[in-house]
Design a protein around this motif. Structure first.
Motif, PDB file in Angstrom:
ATOM      1  N   HIS A 135       0.844  -1.200   0.000  1.00 53.04           N
ATOM      2  CA  HIS A 135       0.000   0.000   0.000  1.00 53.04           C
ATOM      3  C   HIS A 135       0.884   1.257   0.000  1.00 53.04           C
ATOM      4  O   HIS A 135       2.019   1.228   0.466  1.00 53.04           O
ATOM      5  CB  HIS A 135      -0.899   0.016   1.238  1.00 53.04           C
ATOM      6  CG  HIS A 135      -1.930  -1.071   1.239  1.00 53.04           C
ATOM      7  ND1 HIS A 135      -2.670  -1.393   0.133  1.00 53.04           N
ATOM      8  CD2 HIS A 135      -2.343  -1.918   2.224  1.00 53.04           C
ATOM      9  CE1 HIS A 135      -3.500  -2.379   0.433  1.00 53.04           C
ATOM     10  NE2 HIS A 135      -3.313  -2.727   1.692  1.00 53.04           N
ATOM     11  N   GLY A 136       0.324   2.363  -0.498  1.00 53.57           N
ATOM     12  CA  GLY A 136       1.083   3.615  -0.554  1.00 53.57           C
ATOM     13  C   GLY A 136       2.360   3.407  -1.351  1.00 53.57           C
ATOM     14  O   GLY A 136       3.431   3.913  -0.995  1.00 53.57           O
ATOM     15  N   ALA A 137       2.242   2.670  -2.456  1.00 54.64           N
ATOM     16  CA  ALA A 137       3.420   2.139  -3.144  1.00 54.64           C
ATOM     17  C   ALA A 137       4.242   3.176  -3.901  1.00 54.64           C
ATOM     18  O   ALA A 137       5.326   2.859  -4.391  1.00 54.64           O
ATOM     19  CB  ALA A 137       2.998   1.024  -4.104  1.00 54.64           C
ATOM     20  N   ALA A 138       3.757   4.414  -4.007  1.00 53.57           N
ATOM     21  CA  ALA A 138       4.571   5.435  -4.668  1.00 53.57           C
ATOM     22  C   ALA A 138       5.288   6.321  -3.655  1.00 53.57           C
ATOM     23  O   ALA A 138       6.055   7.208  -4.018  1.00 53.57           O
ATOM     24  CB  ALA A 138       3.696   6.297  -5.578  1.00 53.57           C
ATOM     25  N   GLY A 139       5.036   6.085  -2.363  1.00 50.90           N
ATOM     26  CA  GLY A 139       5.667   6.895  -1.311  1.00 50.90           C
ATOM     27  C   GLY A 139       7.063   6.374  -0.980  1.00 50.90           C
ATOM     28  O   GLY A 139       7.558   5.451  -1.633  1.00 50.90           O
ATOM     29  N   GLY A 140       7.675   6.961   0.040  1.00 52.31           N
ATOM     30  CA  GLY A 140       9.055   6.614   0.399  1.00 52.31           C
ATOM     31  C   GLY A 140       9.229   5.130   0.688  1.00 52.31           C
ATOM     32  O   GLY A 140       9.873   4.401  -0.075  1.00 52.31           O
ATOM     33  N   VAL A 141       8.644   4.652   1.786  1.00 53.76           N
ATOM     34  CA  VAL A 141       8.834   3.237   2.126  1.00 53.76           C
ATOM     35  C   VAL A 141       8.117   2.328   1.130  1.00 53.76           C
ATOM     36  O   VAL A 141       8.582   1.225   0.843  1.00 53.76           O
ATOM     37  CB  VAL A 141       8.386   2.888   3.578  1.00 53.76           C
ATOM     38  CG1 VAL A 141       9.287   3.551   4.599  1.00 53.76           C
ATOM     39  CG2 VAL A 141       6.949   3.236   3.834  1.00 53.76           C
ATOM     40  N   GLY A 142       6.991   2.791   0.589  1.00 58.28           N
ATOM     41  CA  GLY A 142       6.225   1.962  -0.344  1.00 58.28           C
ATOM     42  C   GLY A 142       7.027   1.600  -1.590  1.00 58.28           C
ATOM     43  O   GLY A 142       7.129   0.424  -1.969  1.00 58.28           O
ATOM     44  N   LEU A 143       7.625   2.606  -2.214  1.00 63.20           N
ATOM     45  CA  LEU A 143       8.356   2.362  -3.471  1.00 63.20           C
ATOM     46  C   LEU A 143       9.568   1.450  -3.224  1.00 63.20           C
ATOM     47  O   LEU A 143       9.860   0.561  -4.035  1.00 63.20           O
ATOM     48  CB  LEU A 143       8.796   3.694  -4.082  1.00 63.20           C
ATOM     49  CG  LEU A 143       9.106   3.681  -5.570  1.00 63.20           C
ATOM     50  CD1 LEU A 143       7.905   3.227  -6.398  1.00 63.20           C
ATOM     51  CD2 LEU A 143       9.545   5.068  -6.040  1.00 63.20           C
ATOM     52  N   ALA A 144      10.236   1.658  -2.107  1.00 68.17           N
ATOM     53  CA  ALA A 144      11.385   0.795  -1.772  1.00 68.17           C
ATOM     54  C   ALA A 144      10.911  -0.646  -1.578  1.00 68.17           C
ATOM     55  O   ALA A 144      11.599  -1.599  -1.973  1.00 68.17           O
ATOM     56  CB  ALA A 144      12.073   1.302  -0.509  1.00 68.17           C
ATOM     57  N   THR A 145       9.715  -0.814  -1.002  1.00 74.17           N
ATOM     58  CA  THR A 145       9.208  -2.165  -0.740  1.00 74.17           C
ATOM     59  C   THR A 145       8.831  -2.871  -2.035  1.00 74.17           C
ATOM     60  O   THR A 145       8.996  -4.088  -2.157  1.00 74.17           O
ATOM     61  CB  THR A 145       8.016  -2.091   0.232  1.00 74.17           C
ATOM     62  OG1 THR A 145       8.451  -1.406   1.406  1.00 74.17           O
ATOM     63  CG2 THR A 145       7.520  -3.469   0.620  1.00 74.17           C
ATOM     64  N   VAL A 146       8.343  -2.118  -3.012  1.00 74.50           N
ATOM     65  CA  VAL A 146       8.087  -2.712  -4.326  1.00 74.50           C
ATOM     66  C   VAL A 146       9.392  -3.317  -4.856  1.00 74.50           C
ATOM     67  O   VAL A 146       9.440  -4.466  -5.304  1.00 74.50           O
ATOM     68  CB  VAL A 146       7.549  -1.642  -5.307  1.00 74.50           C
ATOM     69  CG1 VAL A 146       7.567  -2.149  -6.737  1.00 74.50           C
ATOM     70  CG2 VAL A 146       6.143  -1.205  -4.903  1.00 74.50           C
ATOM     71  N   GLU A 147      10.477  -2.554  -4.779  1.00 76.00           N
ATOM     72  CA  GLU A 147      11.756  -3.031  -5.325  1.00 76.00           C
ATOM     73  C   GLU A 147      12.311  -4.214  -4.530  1.00 76.00           C
ATOM     74  O   GLU A 147      12.797  -5.191  -5.113  1.00 76.00           O
ATOM     75  CB  GLU A 147      12.778  -1.892  -5.321  1.00 76.00           C
ATOM     76  CG  GLU A 147      12.424  -0.776  -6.282  1.00 76.00           C
ATOM     77  CD  GLU A 147      13.563   0.235  -6.417  1.00 76.00           C
ATOM     78  OE1 GLU A 147      14.568   0.130  -5.685  1.00 76.00           O
ATOM     79  OE2 GLU A 147      13.441   1.118  -7.270  1.00 76.00           O
TER      80      GLU A 147
END
Ligand SMILES: NC(=O)c1ccc[n+]([C@@H]2O[C@H](COP(=O)([O-])OP(=O)(O)OC[C@H]3O[C@@H](n4cnc5c(N)ncnc54)[C@H](OP(=O)(O)O)[C@@H]3O)[C@@H](O)[C@H]2O)c1
Length: 329
Positions: free
Chosen positions: A146-158
């Motif tokens: 969730h919140g995948a474009a935010g700071g922790v979100g985008l890093a978690t996608v990667e």
């Protein structure tokens, strides 16, 4: 030195730029001449006194920095003045000199510039710790971020992709969803315009997600509870929505679900060896080209309050960074 000062938990609008004495490292501590400092949602809570840690006032916000070691305290053995480092601070990053504990300070690869390094530890550390230590994410599992474009979100996608998961990114608005996909997400859900629960079901063939990473809370968390697979794990990261959800225990029982709390910074004290090893792993992934940190905007130190306002406005993506020294790189 110049520093952003919070006098009395008066919030972002009461922050001011001031001259302060340079801090001196105590035993086990390192002083860092700050080149850049990462901006976190937690800073917005820190300056109102709502964060889980409440510093003595006056203090400077700023929870992560990159720069050069300028002095070390008694007993510091792994670092020396002149080394290029990143560090997690208790607070105090929005200043020309910051103090961090030795166990929270790491020499950085030559390929990592200071601006990128300043935005690296909290996002990738939280992502990696939540998925590896807490959720035990396995290759082939389905991960919802969730919140995948935010700071922790985008890093978690990667990090999720680097661990071999299928990643479903959720975010508010089509541009944010596209950004998460450009960082590796297999699928995207725009939760402003789509029904989260129905779409997760559809994308998982009715099975539900194996792991959910939730920095948003509120309705995103509630939808997750009802769209998680048997044996699923939901990792509670934060409540950017402002709503702390309640967990109906009957739902956990019926589907063998686990809701796991995760506070990454607490590992510095409780599991320093794990914490240190994490940076070895993350730097290796970075150098192998598996992580692509996005610094979407930078602000000079004097505009740190503006940086925090931008973060709160929900218009930023990836990470924003305060540059402290001229030409931080
Ligand atoms: N547990 C830990 O160890 C840990 C570590 C780091 C961060 N955190 C927490 O994780 C959360 C995210 O931190 P971050 O630094 O990644 O922040 P961020 O970059 O601002 O990302 C937060 C995301 O939350 C979403 N959001 C949903 N409702 C929101 C609202 N009302 N206001 C603002 N954003 C909202 C936004 O995405 P959309 O617009 O797409 O909805 C935004 O991209 C925070 O709660 C933070 O405290 C926890």
């Amino acid at each position: 030195m110049r520093a952003i000062v919070c006098d009395d938990f008066g919030g972002i609008d009461a922050l001011r730029l001031a001259e302060r004495p340079e801090p001196v490292p105590g035993p086990g501590e390192v002083a860092i001449r700050v080149a850049a400092s990462g901006v976190n949602f937690a800073d917005t809570l820190l300056v109102t006194g709502e964060y889980q840690e409440k510093p003595q006032t006056p203090f400077s916000p700023g929870l992560e920095v990159a720069g050069t070691v300028s002095a070390v305290g008694a007993g510091v053995t792994h670092l020396a003045p002149g080394e290029r480092v990143l560090a997690v601070t208790r607070h105090g990053g929005f200043a020309e000199v910051a103090i961090a504990r030795e166990e929270a300070t790491f020499a950085i690869p030559q390929t990592l510039d200071f601006t990128t390094a300043a935005g690296f530890p909290v996002t990738y550390g939280t992502a990696h710790g939540a998925l590896v230590w807490r959720a035990g994410l396995q290759p082939g599992e389905i991960l919802v971020v969730h919140g995948a474009a935010g700071g922790v979100g985008l890093a978690t996608v990667e990090v999720g992709k680097a661990m071999g998961a299928t990643v479903i990114a959720t975010a508010g608005g089509p541009e944010k969803v596209e950004l998460a996909k450009s960082h590796g997400a297999d699928h995207g859900i725009d939760y402003r315009n789509e029904d989260l629960r129905a779409r997760i079901k559809e994308l998982t063939g009715g099975k539900g997600a194996d792991v959910v990473f939730d920095p948003v809370g509120g309705s995103a968390f509630e939808a997750s509870l009802r769209s998680t697979a048997w044996g699923g794990r939901i990792v509670v990261i934060g409540f950017a929505s402002g709503e702390v959800p309640k967990v109906p225990a009957n739902l956990l029982l019926v589907k063998n679900l686990a809701v796991l709390g995760f506070y990454w910074g607490s590992y510095i004290q409780h599991a320093p060896n794990l914490f240190r090893q994490q940076f070895v792993d993350l730097f290796r992934w970075y150098e192998a080209g598996r992580l692509h940190p996005l610094i979407s905007r930078t602000f000079p130190l004097e505009d740190a309050a503006e940086a925090l306002r931008a973060l709160k406005s929900r218009k930023t993506t990836g990470k924003i960074v305060v540059t402290v020294a001229d030409g931080a790189s």
